[in-house]
Motif scaffolding. Structure first.
Motif, mmCIF file in Angstrom:
data_model
loop_
_atom_site.group_PDB
_atom_site.id
_atom_site.type_symbol
_atom_site.label_atom_id
_atom_site.label_comp_id
_atom_site.label_asym_id
_atom_site.label_seq_id
_atom_site.Cartn_x
_atom_site.Cartn_y
_atom_site.Cartn_z
ATOM 1 N N ARG A 1 0.722 -1.394 -0.019
ATOM 2 C CA ARG A 1 0.186 0.065 0.058
ATOM 3 C C ARG A 1 1.124 1.135 0.023
ATOM 4 O O ARG A 1 2.127 1.183 0.123
ATOM 5 N N LEU A 2 0.487 2.217 -0.311
ATOM 6 C CA LEU A 2 1.162 3.910 -0.348
ATOM 7 C C LEU A 2 0.791 4.428 1.083
ATOM 8 O O LEU A 2 -0.209 4.320 1.634
ATOM 9 N N ASN A 3 1.769 4.859 1.672
ATOM 10 C CA ASN A 3 1.868 5.545 2.925
ATOM 11 C C ASN A 3 0.839 6.710 2.913
ATOM 12 O O ASN A 3 0.989 7.534 1.790
ATOM 13 N N ARG A 4 0.007 6.827 3.691
ATOM 14 C CA ARG A 4 -0.998 7.709 3.663
ATOM 15 C C ARG A 4 -0.593 9.082 3.658
ATOM 16 O O ARG A 4 -1.166 10.185 3.230
ATOM 17 N N ARG A 5 0.492 9.367 4.245
ATOM 18 C CA ARG A 5 1.222 10.845 4.284
ATOM 19 C C ARG A 5 1.501 11.339 3.298
ATOM 20 O O ARG A 5 1.550 12.642 3.196
ATOM 21 N N VAL A 6 1.558 10.452 2.064
ATOM 22 C CA VAL A 6 2.096 11.069 0.578
ATOM 23 C C VAL A 6 1.044 11.127 -0.067
ATOM 24 O O VAL A 6 1.309 11.336 -1.558
ATOM 25 N N TYR A 7 -0.368 10.695 0.297
ATOM 26 C CA TYR A 7 -1.296 10.428 -0.873
ATOM 27 C C TYR A 7 -1.297 11.885 -1.711
ATOM 28 O O TYR A 7 -1.296 12.000 -3.001
ATOM 29 N N LYS A 8 -1.396 13.040 -1.059
ATOM 30 C CA LYS A 8 -1.570 14.280 -1.806
ATOM 31 C C LYS A 8 -0.499 14.731 -2.599
ATOM 32 O O LYS A 8 -0.401 14.920 -3.806
ATOM 33 N N GLU A 9 0.749 14.625 -1.999
ATOM 34 C CA GLU A 9 2.117 14.954 -2.647
ATOM 35 C C GLU A 9 2.314 14.120 -3.866
ATOM 36 O O GLU A 9 3.034 14.504 -4.874
ATOM 37 N N ALA A 10 2.175 12.966 -3.685
ATOM 38 C CA ALA A 10 2.638 11.925 -4.782
ATOM 39 C C ALA A 10 1.600 11.822 -5.779
ATOM 40 O O ALA A 10 2.024 11.601 -6.971
ATOM 41 N N LEU A 11 0.083 11.857 -5.499
ATOM 42 C CA LEU A 11 -0.788 11.586 -6.578
ATOM 43 C C LEU A 11 -1.603 12.635 -7.023
ATOM 44 O O LEU A 11 -2.117 12.936 -8.021
ATOM 45 N N TYR A 12 -1.963 13.635 -6.057
ATOM 46 C CA TYR A 12 -2.788 14.728 -6.303
ATOM 47 C C TYR A 12 -2.545 16.171 -5.912
ATOM 48 O O TYR A 12 -3.194 16.851 -5.556
ATOM 49 N N HIS A 13 -1.343 16.288 -6.244
ATOM 50 C CA HIS A 13 -0.721 17.735 -5.685
ATOM 51 C C HIS A 13 -1.387 18.824 -6.472
ATOM 52 O O HIS A 13 -1.529 19.995 -5.776
ATOM 53 N N ASP A 14 -2.061 18.497 -7.571
ATOM 54 C CA ASP A 14 -2.574 19.670 -8.403
ATOM 55 C C ASP A 14 -4.271 19.582 -8.275
ATOM 56 O O ASP A 14 -4.820 19.975 -9.146
ATOM 57 N N CYS A 15 -4.641 18.564 -7.613
ATOM 58 C CA CYS A 15 -5.950 18.157 -7.358
ATOM 59 C C CYS A 15 -6.809 19.015 -6.025
ATOM 60 O O CYS A 15 -6.292 19.414 -5.137
ATOM 61 N N ALA A 16 -8.030 19.113 -6.180
ATOM 62 C CA ALA A 16 -8.928 19.747 -5.038
ATOM 63 C C ALA A 16 -8.662 18.966 -3.844
ATOM 64 O O ALA A 16 -8.404 17.560 -3.909
ATOM 65 N N ASP A 17 -8.576 19.626 -2.580
ATOM 66 C CA ASP A 17 -8.412 18.842 -1.551
ATOM 67 C C ASP A 17 -9.545 17.295 -1.284
ATOM 68 O O ASP A 17 -9.244 16.719 -0.954
ATOM 69 N N GLU A 18 -10.866 17.787 -1.810
ATOM 70 C CA GLU A 18 -11.751 16.766 -1.725
ATOM 71 C C GLU A 18 -11.214 15.361 -2.183
ATOM 72 O O GLU A 18 -11.710 14.400 -1.873
ATOM 73 N N ILE A 19 -10.527 15.502 -3.497
ATOM 74 C CA ILE A 19 -9.963 14.211 -3.860
ATOM 75 C C ILE A 19 -8.859 13.328 -2.993
ATOM 76 O O ILE A 19 -9.184 12.226 -2.799
ATOM 77 N N THR A 20 -8.052 14.154 -2.364
ATOM 78 C CA THR A 20 -7.289 13.680 -1.457
ATOM 79 C C THR A 20 -8.260 12.680 -0.090
ATOM 80 O O THR A 20 -8.091 11.765 0.278
ATOM 81 N N ALA A 21 -9.176 13.672 0.292
ATOM 82 C CA ALA A 21 -10.197 13.279 1.378
ATOM 83 C C ALA A 21 -10.780 11.863 0.760
ATOM 84 O O ALA A 21 -11.099 10.891 1.467
#
Length: 281
Positions: A162-182
């Protein structure tokens, strides 16, 4: 109009296309998003989620569709559409690699993932996989008997990552709305291991006969642009489109992505500069 079969990448499922599907349908196409084995509603056990099982899932969906289809794969599952095209090239009108692994005959996805030293995904998976252990598994999976045996012998903890939850935003969604990370914190899943270690079996006569496009993502932090372009050099595509996006343009730029797909296989296709740029392969 085209029928698109959409394949998610690692950790995701059919839900990751929820912004793109209605745009393609509104343009007159048919868009079908699949859960691959071990993802979403599919309950395949990780040790059974082989590359062949993934390809079987895709081709079973294709068999239910009248006429040829275009297979669209994100990230890891570029390997799945390549192998599907090898098995049934007559049913596939085109392949679309969206920041996806475009791997040649005899090689595995993991051989290319390990080359991507800047990837935030490769260095942030749990459990961590050392290069020495990965190299050993790559060697084993080139032998059919070991490819069958290893998933049956290793303990459950070694069947997926699995992917470390701490990097979800930075690794996959840095240019996406925060709702996507949620959303990802609720829906991302573990990834079965073994398809990624399996060498592809491709031929020029079959896989090579299917038209291909690559959609590269310039800001990608998961499959970085350097690796994307190395894979394109080694396995050239008919056309290459460029999005100035991170790894998940189906969330950050669904309109631009839909426009590319709408026009990609049309003769003399062009893409509005307001969405993306296009360069010839």
């Amino acid at each position: 109009m085209a029928t698109f079969v959409l394949l998610h990448g690692s950790f995701h499922a059919a839900w990751n296309w929820h912004k793109l599907v209605p745009l393609l349908n509104a343009a007159g196409h048919q868009a079908i998003a699949l859960d691959l084995p071990g993802h979403g509603a599919d309950r395949t056990k990780p040790r059974e989620a082989s590359l062949d099982r993934c390809v079987d899932t895709v081709l079973a969906a294709v068999a239910r569709i009248e006429g040829p289809v275009i297979l669209v794969a994100h990230s890891r599952n570029g390997i799945v559409i390549s192998q599907a095209a090898e098995r049934q090239p007559q049913r596939i009108a085109g392949l679309v690699y969206l920041a996806a692994y475009l791997v040649p005959d005899g090689k595995s996805m993991m051989e290319y993932a390990l080359l991507d030293k800047e990837s935030l995904v490769v260095r942030n998976v749990i459990p961590a996989l050392s290069e020495a252990r990965a190299a050993r598994l790559i060697r084993w999976f080139k032998r059919p008997l070991l490819r069958w045996l290893v998933p049956r012998l290793l303990p459950g903890a070694m069947q997926s990552h699995r992917l470390n939850r701490r990097v979800y935003k930075e690794a996959l969604y840095h240019d996406c709305a925060d709702e996507i990370t949620a959303l990802a914190h609720t829906l991302l899943q573990s990834e079965p291991n073994w398809a990624g270690f399996t060498p592809l079996q491709l031929s020029q006569a079959r896989f090579g006969s299917v038209p291909k496009i690559y959609i590269e993502c310039l800001q990608d932090r998961a499959v970085t642009i350097g690796l994307q372009r190395q894979m394109q050099r080694e396995t050239p595509c008919d056309r290459v489109y460029t999005l100035d996006s991170g790894h998940s343009p189906f969330f950050s730029q669904p309109g631009g992505l839909a426009l590319i797909l709408d026009r990609a296989f049309a003769p003399g296709a062009t893409v509005d500069a307001g969405y993306s740029s296009c360069r010839s392969a």
